[in-house]
Design an enzyme around this catalytic site. Structure first.
Site, PDB file in Angstrom:
ATOM      1  N   GLY A 286      35.835  91.165 150.086  1.00 49.99           N
ATOM      2  CA  GLY A 286      37.248  90.929 149.615  1.00 49.99           C
ATOM      3  C   GLY A 286      37.486  89.607 150.344  1.00 49.99           C
ATOM      4  O   GLY A 286      37.453  89.527 151.611  1.00 49.99           O
ATOM      5  N   GLY A 288      40.642  88.413 150.233  1.00 49.43           N
ATOM      6  CA  GLY A 288      42.203  88.418 150.510  1.00 49.43           C
ATOM      7  C   GLY A 288      42.585  88.143 151.910  1.00 49.43           C
ATOM      8  O   GLY A 288      41.917  87.757 152.755  1.00 49.43           O
ATOM      9  N   PHE A 289      43.852  88.452 152.466  1.00 48.31           N
ATOM     10  CA  PHE A 289      44.277  88.408 153.594  1.00 48.31           C
ATOM     11  C   PHE A 289      43.677  89.010 154.492  1.00 48.31           C
ATOM     12  O   PHE A 289      43.234  88.441 155.509  1.00 48.31           O
ATOM     13  CB  PHE A 289      45.870  88.738 153.576  1.00 48.31           C
ATOM     14  CG  PHE A 289      46.897  87.945 152.830  1.00 48.31           C
ATOM     15  CD1 PHE A 289      46.963  86.650 153.260  1.00 48.31           C
ATOM     16  CD2 PHE A 289      47.276  88.431 151.722  1.00 48.31           C
ATOM     17  CE1 PHE A 289      47.933  85.814 152.575  1.00 48.31           C
ATOM     18  CE2 PHE A 289      47.928  87.454 151.071  1.00 48.31           C
ATOM     19  CZ  PHE A 289      48.472  86.282 151.280  1.00 48.31           C
ATOM     20  N   GLY A 290      43.291  90.258 154.367  1.00 49.99           N
ATOM     21  CA  GLY A 290      42.547  91.151 155.224  1.00 49.99           C
ATOM     22  C   GLY A 290      41.133  90.693 155.494  1.00 49.99           C
ATOM     23  O   GLY A 290      40.640  90.564 156.629  1.00 49.99           O
ATOM     24  N   VAL A 354      31.029  93.961 143.824  1.00 53.18           N
ATOM     25  CA  VAL A 354      30.366  94.997 144.250  1.00 53.18           C
ATOM     26  C   VAL A 354      30.607  96.151 143.391  1.00 53.18           C
ATOM     27  O   VAL A 354      31.564  96.629 142.665  1.00 53.18           O
ATOM     28  CB  VAL A 354      31.041  95.324 145.642  1.00 53.18           C
ATOM     29  CG1 VAL A 354      30.320  96.765 146.215  1.00 53.18           C
ATOM     30  CG2 VAL A 354      30.781  94.413 146.635  1.00 53.18           C
ATOM     31  N   GLU A 445      61.875  89.424 142.004  1.00 53.16           N
ATOM     32  CA  GLU A 445      61.531  88.209 141.988  1.00 53.16           C
ATOM     33  C   GLU A 445      61.117  87.643 140.583  1.00 53.16           C
ATOM     34  O   GLU A 445      61.715  86.488 140.205  1.00 53.16           O
ATOM     35  CB  GLU A 445      60.126  87.870 142.796  1.00 53.16           C
ATOM     36  CG  GLU A 445      60.643  87.986 144.397  1.00 53.16           C
ATOM     37  CD  GLU A 445      59.641  87.965 145.206  1.00 53.16           C
ATOM     38  OE1 GLU A 445      59.740  88.085 146.587  1.00 53.16           O
ATOM     39  OE2 GLU A 445      58.311  88.099 144.799  1.00 53.16           O
ATOM     40  N   ASP A 574      45.066  97.146 151.320  1.00 55.77           N
ATOM     41  CA  ASP A 574      45.414  98.013 150.424  1.00 55.77           C
ATOM     42  C   ASP A 574      44.265  99.079 150.394  1.00 55.77           C
ATOM     43  O   ASP A 574      44.580 100.264 149.543  1.00 55.77           O
ATOM     44  CB  ASP A 574      45.753  97.358 149.272  1.00 55.77           C
ATOM     45  CG  ASP A 574      47.027  96.640 149.413  1.00 55.77           C
ATOM     46  OD1 ASP A 574      47.812  96.898 150.142  1.00 55.77           O
ATOM     47  OD2 ASP A 574      47.074  95.497 148.658  1.00 55.77           O
ATOM     48  N   ALA A 590      50.988  91.697 153.013  1.00 58.17           N
ATOM     49  CA  ALA A 590      50.179  90.655 153.787  1.00 58.17           C
ATOM     50  C   ALA A 590      49.924  90.682 155.298  1.00 58.17           C
ATOM     51  O   ALA A 590      48.812  90.642 155.635  1.00 58.17           O
ATOM     52  CB  ALA A 590      50.577  89.242 153.138  1.00 58.17           C
TER      53      ALA A 590
END
Length: 706
Positions: A286, A288-290, A354, A445, A574, A590
């Site tokens: 992944g 992403g942010f993590g 994966v 938003e 997540d 995030a």
């Protein structure tokens, strides 16, 4: 030759630190213990009139005797070292000298400060208790443990800088006779100069101050400290030797030329030799942010890293809705993953999906290929959740990727084109009706951005329709918008949306979604554009590990974010259900993913270097942000509540600050400034196959656009 030098430079420092420092701290504690003991005996031998033994032994007060009687034992075994060192520092500063005598204060204060910052070392009872204390359910003990870890992490570089500066001044005083007060302050040599000739003293002082060749400099000065005349084990020259040898073992710290040189050596060594195949292999799934935070946290570690993602870019998801509403282009909120790690030589990026994890064989499956791992970090994020109604997905797309955003943008813009050429008023009204399902941050938003686009961004561009007459309907199943925010901010957000012309319907559940609209109870809303922002679920990572996931699909993890029953496998972001926010679940935001990624990186580094692991992960919540439209936003920052223009400006500054890459920040600032001044959106492009509708895949005749 250069290869050997670089390899030695990258390996020698950590070896010295891990092998020598614990024993030096042990001998330092022993030295302080006997200093306290000897001076306590001397204090008891004093008479009330000052003559030795004329009136018998002077017995101090019971509390004082108990305190200083137990201090030597505590220091010797390394129990409660930090509090004991703080007590001794207080005595030295207060000038009582009851436990430490009246010898040189500078070196003693420095050594005591070292014990406060770094603790007792691995050869101590404190070290044996530290691991267990990390898991004690009593919160005050855990807070103390966390405080110790932060003190060591943040104050150690400052302490090393202060010690180097003090040594530099103490050595250079041979050239500064006006600074006679500093003679021997750190070296225990009285008024006699330690280093001569003068030019050598200045050179050594300069090396100490700049942190250049610090280990060699400290070792050279340690060899010059006169130890032949030491008659007592409490002599301050021993303390000077201990402090110099600690500098030899620890190095110069972050604020030094040595640190910059070591960083260059590591990068150079990796370019020459590459990353050895025998290093531990960390696989991060992944981007992403993590996942990115985990890889960045391992940049200086001795390991190989493979980052796997099915996309080649890192996406700043909080601004994804602006791509969907034509305010920004995809390239402004997405950065190629390879460019993020082009200077981090221990990282290999692989593009792939994966499909499974073999935890017994320690392998991860990517299509037909298999990749082995020593450590596995699952940061696979989340996907849309339709609460068991997956058949709605073609008609109500959500926002999780660049493809989703560009498809939604085309869908929105195409709706206005269809309305322009609609044959009937009923069809035109359906084309100009936009329904957003979900009243969370993404939902409000989207609703606010669509309303602004329709009312201000398309004026005088159409001839058959007035875009400002478009209906924007926001459906929320709960009693208020933004349920994670305080009620006052939820009310402020609702008022701002209504001021933009958005129809907000609370406690409204969707019963069905199809190609032509939405069913809510007994009512039907004819709408050609429906967007989903009602819920998410975790990726199938739990299925890969053959684990039972929670209702949201997340994997329940332990306090250190590891997967129960699986060694060296972690889940973050997540993907993980972590009760790390005062006993409640960490939010799917995030900041939470980034904090978890940095924590797992520290945990892996601690295991690779045989250091103490960090305390259990604790999520630090900095606040919630959501924007509605121009000069309208809500912000919760601790106990501070903001709404309206102040929250809007704060929201914008925060999101720009956390974007990846200076180029993206500058372009976003320019685009936002242009949109703010002109009300125009710069990326109103319909992409994809114009012959196909995005809402269900039904083919549309070309003449329907004419």
């Amino acid at each position: 030759m250069l290869r050997n030098i670089l390899r030695f430079a990258s390996v020698s420092g950590p070896v010295l630190r891990s092998v020598c420092t614990p024993w030096l701290l042990f001998f330092t504690r022993l030295w302080f213990g006997q200093v306290v003991f000897v001076h306590q005996i001397m204090a008891m031998a004093e008479t009330s009139h000052g003559g030795p033994f004329s009136d018998g032994l002077h017995v101090p007060s019971g509390l004082d005797a108990a305190l200083h009687g137990v201090v030597p034992l505590l220091l010797t075994i390394g129990l409660l070292t930090r509090p004991v060192a703080l007590v001794l520092i207080a005595e030295v500063i207060s000038g009582s000298h009851g436990a430490l005598g009246v010898g040189t204060q500078g070196v003693r204060l420095a050594l005591l400060a070292w014990l406060v910052v770094s603790g007792a070392g691995s050869v101590s009872v404190d070290n044996l208790l530290a691991r267990g204390l990390s898991w004690v359910p009593f919160r005050p003990i855990r807070l103390v443990r966390e405080a110790y870890v932060r003190i060591e992490r943040y104050l150690c570089p400052l302490l090393l800088f202060a010690v180097r500066a003090a040594f530099a001044v103490s050595i250079a005083d041979t050239m500064l006779p006006t600074m006679s007060w500093v003679h021997g302050a750190m070296l225990g040599t009285g008024s006699a100069p330690l280093v001569h000739p003068a030019w050598l003293a200045v050179a050594l002082a300069l090396l100490f101050a700049l942190g250049c060749a610090t280990r060699l400099t400290a070792l050279f000065v340690a060899m010059m400290v006169p130890v032949a005349g030491i008659a007592m084990s409490t002599d301050d020259r021993l303390a000077s030797l201990f402090l110099l040898l600690l500098v030899v073992a620890a190095g110069a710290g972050t604020f030094s030329l040595d640190w910059l040189a070591a960083r260059w050596f590591r990068m150079r060594a990796q370019r020459i030799d590459g990353v050895p195949e025998n290093l531990p292999h960390v696989v991060v799934v992944g981007g992403g942010f993590g996942g990115v935070a985990t890889v960045q946290g391992l940049r200086n570690s001795r390991c190989r890293i493979t980052l796997i993602d099915q996309h080649n870019h890192h996406l700043f998801q909080p601004l994804l809705y602006q791509v969907a509403t034509a305010a920004l282009s995809p390239s402004e909120i997405a950065t190629p993953i390879r460019s993020l790690f082009r200077h981090q030589r221990n990282v290999q990026v692989r593009l792939g999906e994966v499909t499974g994890v073999d935890s017994a064989a320690r392998e991860i499956q990517i299509g037909m290929a298999r990749v082995d791992f020593d450590y596995l970090v699952l940061a696979t994020g989340a996907r849309h959740s339709y609460f068991g109604k997956d058949s709605w997905a073609p008609f109500a797309p959500g926002l999780k990727s660049i493809d989703d955003a560009t498809a939604v943008r085309s869908r929105l813009l195409r709706a206005f084109e269809q309305a322009e050429s609609a044959a009937t008023e009923t069809e035109r009204a359906a084309c100009l009706t936009f329904v957003i399902v979900g009243g969370g941050p993404t939902g409000i938003e989207l609703a606010g951005a669509i309303a602004e686009l329709a009312r201000h961004g398309m004026t005088e561009e159409y001839r058959s329709i007035d875009p400002s007459t478009a209906r924007v309907i926001l459906l929320q199943s709960g009693p208020r918008l933004l349920p994670a925010f305080p009620a006052a901010l939820s009310s402020a957000a609702e008022d701002s949306l209504r001021a933009l012309g958005v129809e907000v319907r609370l406690e409204t559940r969707v019963q069905g979604v199809d190609d032509n609209g939405v069913d809510i109870g007994q009512q039907r809303i004819e709408a050609r554009t429906v967007l989903w922002a009602a819920g998410v679920e975790a990726s199938p990572a739990a299925q890969w590990l053959n684990l039972k996931a929670e209702q949201s699909g997340r994997i329940a993890v332990r306090d250190d974010l590891s997967v129960p029953g699986l060694q060296r496998i972690f889940a973050i972001g997540d993907t993980a259900a972590s009760l790390s926010w005062n006993g409640t679940a960490a939010p799917g935001l995030a900041p939470a993913a980034k904090q978890q990624g940095r924590y797992v990186a520290r945990l892996i580094v601690a295991e690779l270097t045989a250091r103490r692991p960090p305390p259990p992960f604790c999520y630090r919540h900095f606040g919630n942000l959501a924007t509605i439209g121009r000069q309208a936003a809500v912000a919760e920052i601790g106990k501070l509540r903001l709404w309206g223009a102040p929250a809007w400006w704060f929201w914008g500054a925060t999101h720009i600050a956390f974007l990846a890459g200076g180029r993206n920040r500058m372009i976003v600032i320019v685009d936002w400034l242009w949109a703010y001044l002109t009300y125009r959106r710069s990326t109103r492009l319909i992409t994809g196959d114009a012959r196909k509708r995005t809402d269900g895949g039904r083919r549309l005749r070309i003449d329907e656009f004419d």
